[in-house]
Design a protein around this motif. Structure first.
Motif, short mmCIF file in Angstrom:
data_model
loop_
_atom_site.label_atom_id
_atom_site.label_comp_id
_atom_site.label_asym_id
_atom_site.label_seq_id
_atom_site.Cartn_x
_atom_site.Cartn_y
_atom_site.Cartn_z
N GLU A 128 -8.49 15.02 0.72
CA GLU A 128 -9.58 15.19 0.75
C GLU A 128 -10.97 15.72 0.35
OE1 GLU A 128 -10.97 12.00 0.97
OE2 GLU A 128 -8.65 11.17 1.11
N GLU A 129 -10.53 17.09 0.75
CA GLU A 129 -11.62 18.36 0.09
C GLU A 129 -11.72 18.20 -1.36
OE1 GLU A 129 -12.24 22.77 0.55
OE2 GLU A 129 -11.52 22.22 2.17
N LEU A 130 -10.43 18.34 -1.75
CA LEU A 130 -10.33 18.03 -3.36
C LEU A 130 -10.99 17.31 -3.55
CD1 LEU A 130 -6.27 19.10 -3.74
CD2 LEU A 130 -9.05 20.49 -5.04
N LYS A 131 -10.82 15.73 -3.83
CA LYS A 131 -11.30 14.37 -3.70
C LYS A 131 -12.57 14.59 -4.49
CE LYS A 131 -10.42 10.27 -3.20
NZ LYS A 131 -9.58 9.36 -2.03
N SER A 132 -13.68 14.72 -2.81
CA SER A 132 -14.99 14.77 -2.54
C SER A 132 -15.62 15.61 -3.35
CB SER A 132 -15.18 15.33 -1.05
OG SER A 132 -15.01 15.89 -0.58
N ALA A 133 -15.29 17.16 -3.50
CA ALA A 133 -15.11 18.48 -4.79
C ALA A 133 -15.10 18.06 -5.91
CB ALA A 133 -14.84 19.61 -4.30
N GLY A 134 -14.38 16.80 -6.10
CA GLY A 134 -13.85 16.39 -7.74
C GLY A 134 -13.54 17.01 -8.71
N GLU A 135 -12.18 18.03 -7.32
CA GLU A 135 -11.81 19.27 -8.41
C GLU A 135 -10.49 18.95 -7.87
OE1 GLU A 135 -14.11 22.84 -7.53
OE2 GLU A 135 -13.01 23.00 -5.86
N LEU A 136 -9.84 17.93 -7.99
CA LEU A 136 -8.65 17.62 -8.43
C LEU A 136 -8.38 18.18 -9.74
CD1 LEU A 136 -8.36 13.99 -6.99
CD2 LEU A 136 -7.06 15.80 -6.43
N SER A 142 0.64 17.59 -13.41
CA SER A 142 -0.01 16.36 -13.23
C SER A 142 0.99 14.69 -12.84
CB SER A 142 0.00 14.90 -15.20
OG SER A 142 1.33 15.56 -15.43
N VAL A 143 1.89 16.06 -12.27
CA VAL A 143 3.08 15.01 -11.59
C VAL A 143 2.91 14.87 -10.16
CG1 VAL A 143 5.79 14.49 -10.83
CG2 VAL A 143 5.20 15.16 -13.43
N LEU A 144 1.79 16.08 -10.19
CA LEU A 144 1.70 16.80 -8.85
C LEU A 144 0.50 15.19 -8.54
CD1 LEU A 144 2.10 18.59 -5.64
CD2 LEU A 144 0.41 20.48 -6.98
N ARG A 145 -0.71 15.75 -8.67
CA ARG A 145 -1.63 14.54 -8.56
C ARG A 145 -1.13 13.04 -8.43
NH1 ARG A 145 -3.26 17.69 -13.57
NH2 ARG A 145 -3.74 15.46 -14.03
N TYR A 150 -0.76 9.09 -4.60
CA TYR A 150 0.56 7.32 -3.84
C TYR A 150 0.33 7.63 -1.78
CZ TYR A 150 3.12 4.28 -2.48
OH TYR A 150 3.92 3.14 -2.57
N TYR A 151 0.56 9.14 -1.92
CA TYR A 151 0.75 9.54 -0.92
C TYR A 151 0.10 9.35 -0.02
CZ TYR A 151 2.25 13.08 2.78
OH TYR A 151 2.77 13.24 3.98
N TYR A 152 -1.62 10.00 0.03
CA TYR A 152 -2.43 10.02 0.68
C TYR A 152 -2.92 8.36 0.72
CZ TYR A 152 -1.82 14.36 1.66
OH TYR A 152 -1.79 15.73 1.75
N GLY A 153 -2.46 7.76 -0.47
CA GLY A 153 -3.05 5.74 -0.58
C GLY A 153 -2.04 4.73 0.23
N GLY A 154 -1.83 3.90 -1.32
CA GLY A 154 -0.82 3.35 -0.71
C GLY A 154 0.26 3.34 -0.09
N GLY A 155 1.04 4.54 0.32
CA GLY A 155 2.26 5.11 0.34
C GLY A 155 1.40 4.79 2.50
N SER A 254 8.34 20.14 -3.38
CA SER A 254 8.82 20.93 -4.18
C SER A 254 8.18 20.55 -5.41
CB SER A 254 9.97 19.88 -4.34
OG SER A 254 11.01 20.60 -6.23
N GLU A 255 7.39 19.95 -5.73
CA GLU A 255 6.92 20.96 -7.12
C GLU A 255 4.90 21.63 -7.03
OE1 GLU A 255 5.83 19.13 -9.76
OE2 GLU A 255 8.22 17.98 -9.82
#
Length: 264
Positions: A128-136, A142-145, A150-155, A254-255
């Motif tokens: 959430e900190e990465l998202k709110s700070a615009g630092e993703l 890119s696979v990790l992103r 998905y992990y923090y959203g749809g899953g 792993s990623e």
């Protein structure tokens, strides 16, 4: 250094050697340009180094969060396995099936265990900190992103709509069990160790006859058994997204490890 160049320039001008002065001036401009380019390059290197350092800090924080989640998933899956097993025993008894000859007390404890829930609360502060700070975009993988998204959203939303529900059976069943017995079950048949819930077998606190009376009251209630059946069905359906989240968390770890090893 600057005094030296100034003297050379003045000497060339005084000797009216314009062509040499022109070459010198071009050379001086070139030196200045090279100096500026080198300074910009050094600045870019510094910025890239700082970005890489920030990325590694975030990767290590994400790794910590996900390892915590992984341990939670293991315990949560074991917990809901026991809740499902308890609920099915009570439903079977309600349908006249008790081939394994469980005692009335054991089945009454199962009715209590079948009302337990343990919602997953994943460690999402770093993401959430990465998202709110615009630092993703700091995460170069890119696979990790994509997997994190998905992990923090749809899953998690799939889990919340199945195994993560707060079932009506939970309240209804506990309203039918006398408080003194319920209180004993909380003390002796259930344990909370840190953030982990543990379900236990426990010695009877009432006679088999009394346990049978309460058990029959529960299992003869069609609405209550319907709600129990619905909850058991939700648990069955929720095991898939729960296990998917568990596997996904391991893939993300792993990623992250690959990214950290690549940078070292």
């Amino acid at each position: 250094m600057f005094k030296f160049f100034r003297r050379v320039r003045q000497a060339l001008l005084s000797e009216s050697k314009f062509s040499k002065y022109l070459l010198y001036a071009i050379g001086e401009i070139a030196l200045v340009m090279i100096g500026i380019l080198l300074a910009l390059q050094v600045n870019n290197w510094n910025e890239e180094r700082l970005k890489k350092n920030r990325e590694q800090v975030y990767l290590n924080l994400l790794l910590r969060d996900l390892n915590t989640d992984i341990e939670f998933y293991k315990s949560n899956i074991e917990f809901y396995d026991l809740v499902l097993e308890s609920g099915i025993k009570v439903l079977d008894f309600s349908d006249g099936i008790n081939d394994l000859k469980y005692t009335n007390w054991e089945l009454l404890v199962d009715a209590f265990h079948a009302s337990q829930i343990w919602p997953i609360i994943i460690e999402s502060a770093t993401y959430e900190e990465l998202k709110s700070a615009g630092e993703l975009s700091l995460l170069n993988n890119s696979v990790l992103r994509d997997r994190l998204g998905y992990y923090y959203g749809g899953g998690t939303s799939r889990y919340q709509s199945t195994i993560g529900i707060n079932p009506p059976y939970r309240k209804m069943a506990r309203m039918q069990i006398p408080f003194s017995i319920l209180d004993y079950m909380w003390d002796e048949c259930h344990e909370t160790v840190g953030d982990i819930q543990v379900l236990h077998k426990c010695d009877p606190v009432i006679t088999e006859e009394k346990a049978g009376e309460i058990l029959n009251k529960l299992t003869n209630n069609e609405e209550l058994m319907g709600e129990l059946g619905f909850f058991m069905s939700a648990i069955r359906g929720g095991f898939e997204p729960l296990r998917e989240q568990f596997k996904l968390s391991e893939l993300i770890v792993s990623e992250i490890n690959k990214s950290l090893e690549k940078d070292n």
